[in-house]
Design a protein around this motif. Structure first.
Motif, short mmCIF file in Angstrom:
data_model
loop_
_atom_site.label_atom_id
_atom_site.label_comp_id
_atom_site.label_asym_id
_atom_site.label_seq_id
_atom_site.Cartn_x
_atom_site.Cartn_y
_atom_site.Cartn_z
N LEU A 65 -3.84 13.98 -6.29
CA LEU A 65 -2.39 13.96 -6.49
C LEU A 65 -2.07 13.47 -7.90
N PHE A 95 -13.69 10.94 5.28
CA PHE A 95 -14.00 12.35 5.49
C PHE A 95 -15.24 12.53 6.36
N GLY A 109 -1.84 6.58 -5.34
CA GLY A 109 -2.89 6.91 -4.38
C GLY A 109 -4.15 6.10 -4.53
N LEU A 130 -8.26 10.84 8.16
CA LEU A 130 -7.88 9.64 8.91
C LEU A 130 -6.46 9.80 9.43
N ARG A 156 0.18 7.64 1.22
CA ARG A 156 0.34 9.08 0.95
C ARG A 156 -1.02 9.73 0.71
N GLN A 157 -1.85 9.04 -0.05
CA GLN A 157 -3.21 9.54 -0.31
C GLN A 157 -3.97 9.67 1.01
N LEU A 158 -3.82 8.68 1.90
CA LEU A 158 -4.53 8.73 3.18
C LEU A 158 -4.11 9.95 4.00
N ARG A 159 -2.88 10.40 3.77
CA ARG A 159 -2.41 11.56 4.54
C ARG A 159 -3.10 12.85 4.13
N VAL A 160 -3.77 12.86 3.01
CA VAL A 160 -4.56 14.05 2.68
C VAL A 160 -6.05 13.79 2.93
N THR A 161 -6.33 12.87 3.86
CA THR A 161 -7.67 12.67 4.38
C THR A 161 -7.61 12.88 5.89
N VAL A 211 -6.40 19.64 6.97
CA VAL A 211 -6.60 18.30 6.42
C VAL A 211 -7.34 17.42 7.44
N GLU A 220 0.82 -1.21 0.00
CA GLU A 220 0.00 0.00 0.00
C GLU A 220 0.86 1.26 0.00
N GLN A 232 1.96 1.64 -3.63
CA GLN A 232 0.92 2.15 -4.52
C GLN A 232 0.55 3.60 -4.22
N GLY A 233 1.22 4.20 -3.25
CA GLY A 233 0.93 5.59 -2.92
C GLY A 233 -0.34 5.76 -2.09
N TRP A 234 -0.87 4.66 -1.61
CA TRP A 234 -2.13 4.73 -0.86
C TRP A 234 -1.94 5.42 0.48
#
Lengths: 259, 247
Positions: free
Chosen positions: B89, B111, B93, A107, A100-105, B80, A93, A96-98
């Motif tokens: 991005l 969210f 992701g 959570l 990192r993506q979660l860090r802009v949510t 955020v 994960e 796959q950059g997942w």
């Protein structure tokens, strides 16, 4: 439509974790390899090792037979394998950059780790239950309280290897990490006396108590003999849990650090 | 929750240095910028101008070397955590083994949104792909999925890093139509792009970045006037190569 946060119904972090956990279990359940590990390997090992000579001289407590000893050991081995590979899934994960993506949510990264650990340990519990079912019909006998105690200890003890899987998942590149970890868990299980008991006169007896599987193996089988809990096992399990958690936290911090 | 007094985005003296083989490299070099709520702003600049680095700092993914960045008056990480910001991005992701619907529903849950995913899939033009595994999507479809994730998050500020890369013409048009709709409802949108026509058609304001600094900031007409040309591409080339290429 309005797009302000104040007008939209929200469920908060706990709701997010619950939804994520449900989805994560769903993912694991449809992953063929994790299913094979969970559903087939531990019962299969029980059937293979039930006739092993190494188990013949096991002394069991009242109402408990040697097959119960084999079954409990294999249930724990299954749980450790499943939990390790589940937690190590963070490597893929990350790749796959997942993460990192979660860090802009909203959570929190810790909630993500919690989801991964809870999902893998739930699947580990399934492996334990399945092995118990096969064991029950395969001739294992022990008192009801012992079934429950062993099951709970196996599930709780699998946390040590959830931490191990996380540590490896944050430390190593994805590649075929999970395929590499399963044999490692198997080797550790042999070395720690989980698959076949370490006989006191073998040279192995000296190092077995230092192996990460040793503590949980001794603990999960403690209720069978009906005696007390061996101190060295507790020390082993707690120490390895602490080492793996520390390692996972160290790598996790690095992974989520702002560059 | 949104404080009306704070701008959506504010950067003051923003600097970001990376350690390179020959010493520190300045990716962002003293950037000042204020974006008010409801604005649609395009970030333009050649490769390596510092666009992505700036967006990373606005999202709290990167720490400024010096200077400050605030989102609705808060640290970016705080905005955020409060669900006020969502981002598309550039790459990655996505989890390949999730379906499109699962990905969007999970994002909604993260969210804290409880609305059904379906309308958001429709607006992103991927409703008919809801049951498909993410790993089986084309590049353009993945981009639409990222867009649906940003929509379902219902943020106050949407940051998009080259959002239409890999999309076909129709996809791009639908995409920007949806973005304009949201902006009309008060959402602030900041996007980085290489497509000048996209920027001038859909943004209220163009911010031209070169060598980590803002070299032009205004409506398309103003940017062209600054370079004394009536062609945005000419203006882009003139403004982003002029001063420093000579060094």
């Amino acid at each position: 439509m309005t797009s302000t946060t104040s007008t939209t119904p929200t469920t908060g972090q706990a709701g997010a974790i619950r939804t994520y956990l449900g989805l994560e279990l769903n993912r694991l359940l449809r992953d063929r390899r994790s299913m094979l590990l969970t559903f087939l390997l531990p019962p299969l090992f029980f059937l293979i090792f039930r006739s092993s000579a190494a188990y013949q001289d096991i002394t069991a407590g009242t109402g408990t037979n040697a097959l119960a000893y084999v079954m409990v050991s294999m249930a724990l081995y299954g749980a450790l394998t499943v939990v390790t590979s589940g937690a190590a899934g963070v490597a893929a994960e990350r790749a796959q950059g997942w993460t990192r993506q979660l860090r802009v949510t909203p959570l929190s990264p810790w909630s993500y780790v919690l989801v991964k650990v809870l999902a893998s340990m739930t699947l580990g519990a399934v492996a334990v239950v399945l092995t118990f079912v096969v064991g029950r019909y395969g001739g294992a006998e022990m008192p009801l309280a012992t079934w429950i105690a062993c099951g709970l200890i196996a599930v709780c003890g699998s946390f040590v290897f959830a931490a191990f899987g996380l540590f490896m998942g944050y430390l190593l590149p994805a590649g075929n990490l999970v395929q590499v970890l399963s044999p490692i868990v198997l080797l550790l299980s042999f070395a720690g006396g989980l698959i076949v008991p370490v006989s006191a006169d073998s040279w192995f007896a000296g190092i077995a108590p230092l192996v990460p599987t040793y503590g949980v193996a001794e603990l999960v089988r403690a209720p069978l003999a009906g005696g007390g809990v061996p101190q060295v096992a507790v020390v082993n399990a707690v120490a390895w849990a602490a080492i793996f958690v520390a390692g996972a936290v160290w790598r996790f911090r690095r992974d989520t650090a702002r560059m | 929750m949104t404080s009306t007094s704070s701008p959506a985005l504010e950067a003051r003296g923003l600097v970001k240095e990376f350690r390179g083989p020959g010493g520190a490299v300045r990716a962002v070099d003293g950037l000042d910028l204020v974006i008010r709520t409801g604005e649609v702003v395009a970030f333009l600049g050649p490769n390596g101008a510092g666009k992505t680095t700036t967006i990373d700092m606005m999202l709290g993914l990167a720490e400024p070397t010096s200077g400050i960045v605030r989102v609705f008056g808060k640290e970016p990480a705080g905005a955020v955590a409060d669900g006020q910001v969502a981002a598309v991005l550039q790459t990655g992701g996505l989890l390949r083994d999730l379906t499109v619907r699962e990905t969007v529903e999970l994002t909604a849950a993260l969210f804290g949104r409880t609305r059904p995913a379906r309308p958001f899939l429709e607006r992103a033009g991927i409703a008919e792909l809801a049951g498909r595994r993410v790993g089986k999507l084309s590049g353009g479809q993945q981009q639409r999925l990222r867009f649906a994730m940003a929509l379902v998050a219902e943020p106050d500020l949407l940051l998009l890093d080259e959002p239409t890369t890999g999309m076909d013409v129709a996809g791009r048009r639908e995409f920007w139509g949806a973005i304009r709709n949201d902006a009309a409802a008060g959402r602030t949108v900041v996007f980085a792009t290489h497509y000048l026509d996209e920027a001038s058609t859909y943004a209220d304001r163009l911010v031209l970045v070169s060598h980590g600094r803002i070299v032009a900031d205004g409506a398309a007409a103003e940017v062209m006037a600054l370079a004394s040309t009536d062609n945005l591409e000419d203006a882009f080339v003139a403004l982003t190569t002029d001063e420093r290429a000579a060094r």
